[in-house]
Design an enzyme around this catalytic site. Sequence first.
Site, PDB file in Angstrom:
ATOM      1  CG  ASP A 143      20.880  38.129  60.328  1.00 33.00           C
ATOM      2  OD1 ASP A 143      19.938  37.607  60.971  1.00 33.00           O
ATOM      3  OD2 ASP A 143      20.933  38.118  59.082  1.00 33.00           O
TER       4      ASP A 143
ATOM      5  CG  ASP B  60      16.532  35.810  62.344  1.00 31.65           C
ATOM      6  OD1 ASP B  60      17.760  35.844  62.457  1.00 31.65           O
ATOM      7  OD2 ASP B  60      15.913  36.546  61.557  1.00 31.65           O
TER       8      ASP B  60
END
Length: 534
Positions: free
Chosen positions: A125, A335
């Site tokens: 992440d 992201d």
Amino acid sequence: METRILICLVISTLVLTDFSEVVFAATFTSKLIHRFSDEVKEFRVSKNGGDKLLSSWPKRKSLDYYQLLVGNDYQRQNMKLGAEYQFLFPSQGSKTISFGDDFGWLHYTWIDIGTPNVSFLVALDAGSDLLWVPCDCIECAPLTATHYNSLDRDLSEYSPSESSTSKHVSCSNELCQLGSNCKNPKQPCPYIANYYSDNTSSSGLLVEDTLHLASSSGHASKSLVQAPVIIGCGRKQSGVFLDGVAPDGLMGLGLGDISILSSLAKAGLALNSFSMCFNDDDSGRIFFGDKGAASQKSTSFLPLDGKFDAYMVGVEGCCIGSSCLEQTEFQAQVDSGTSFTFLPKKVYGEVVAEFDKKINIKRSSYDGYPWEYCYKTSSEGLHKIPNLSLMFPHNNSFEVHNPVILIYVNEEVTGFCLAIQPSAINYGIIGQNFITGYRMVFDREKLKLRWSRSSCQDLSNEEGTPDQDKTENPLPTNEQQSTGGGKHAVAPAVAGKTTSNPSTASRQFMNKLQLPAQLSLLLLVTSLTFCILI
Ligand SMILES: *[C@@H]1O[C@H](CO)[C@@H](O)[C@H](O)[C@H]1NC(C)=O
Ligand SMILES: *[C@@H]1O[C@H](CO)[C@@H](O)[C@H](O)[C@H]1NC(C)=O
Ligand SMILES: *[C@@H]1O[C@H](CO)[C@@H](O)[C@H](O)[C@H]1NC(C)=O
Ligand SMILES: *[C@@H]1O[C@H](CO)[C@@H](O)[C@H](O)[C@H]1NC(C)=O
């Protein structure tokens, strides 16, 4: 609800308990069998390395020790010379894997922690900072393989008391954000990380332990490297973390000092940069210290509220085929924790209108899919899909490798959707589907995003300098791309999040496609005053 994802750290008495209970340490020899056979074939743990460099590397260096080095001559020299290793990657290999709808669409990698080492399948992440794993569990996701479609072995739980290399991180450590709330500065440092997905958090205590990595530096064969890093002993998880997303932990790759990337750079082990590369077939690679290929394009990260807390970039405009649209400037966060891309509403409107015009097929709707611009077509119609590119400053274009999701019925393409949604906030999120097909370099030292087309080769086998990416392949044809990407790309639950009624939307969606919720991104709140609990 806003799509803004916040991680914030707040004090909790819950996490101040001692980690003396629960004993769990295991080493597995069985391998994960991925559902695609190519993957299985390629899934090789790097075995050709010697232990040569291992013996020269001190086994236990604490972060405190490294912090002393920062700012002094040794460190400066170190930075000038570069880092000790050209690339570092998890000891089990640089491969990343996505399980599609299992595990919430994220990309994962196996890491080994502690002594004796224990393996964890952690989600990657770029939208958060902390590496945490299930640990001395009060409330953790199920860890037995039978709970998941994609696993052939049980997942692990970490216990610092079982690891001879673990050390408490005390409240007085500068990386302990909740430190000022501790009664005693010697107390173990508690943490709570909150994520955007509904009521999603991990909490526990920070510990320092060894992360087992492998290295390659030019001609040297692979060798093992033991890096001391900060790890969240995640005693209590909530939300999507109990519901199939990142059940075995999460590796935050964000800009915060607590990330393992900061530790590796401070220790002089790797340059302060990393790359991720995701393929259409759900395979991929991650390399710490990677600065990318010589031919790559780049753009600078932008501060948000004056701070570099997230990988924000500025897009000057969007082009559909040869038409570059006016007034499609926007900012976006890059992201890996978000599957599919979001654009600010106004830009979204311009882009979908032009896309629709170029494609010149009647729009259809697919029940349960979160995307508005879907079209029925056989595979022959796919050549009509126009190219989509983002223009960054200085004419650095980013051609999106595969902006659509194919819809299959019985293995036959019956249609596709433009896999972009309007964002509820004033910036976009460039998610996994847009960065697929590229070696994306997050250069944290120079604060730049860099990219080059890639089919995600194993860089650790390459000899020569990191500036050479000799085997960089051209992108496959549009047809190949779409076919490859579409098969596993059904749809993410995160997609429901920007609708006016996010939870209903994602629940419907999940019922239909039986997907877990998607972890999405982002922003690290570094100060308690900005902390918002969702
Ligand atoms: C992890 O432990 C196993 C079993 O003790 C060992 O064979 C393996 O080499 C270890 N891995 C690392 C990276 O130290
Ligand atoms: C989140 O937690 C709050 C408070 O515990 C609860 O009222 C709410 O229903 C929860 N939301 C979801 C989606 O579970
Ligand atoms: C998309 O771009 C590729 C190469 O950049 C080009 O070969 C292809 O023809 C383009 N497709 C369309 C539909 O314009
Ligand atoms: C960008 O490209 C356009 C068209 O190719 C050209 O007119 C313009 O001068 C270029 N701008 C820069 C900053 O290079």
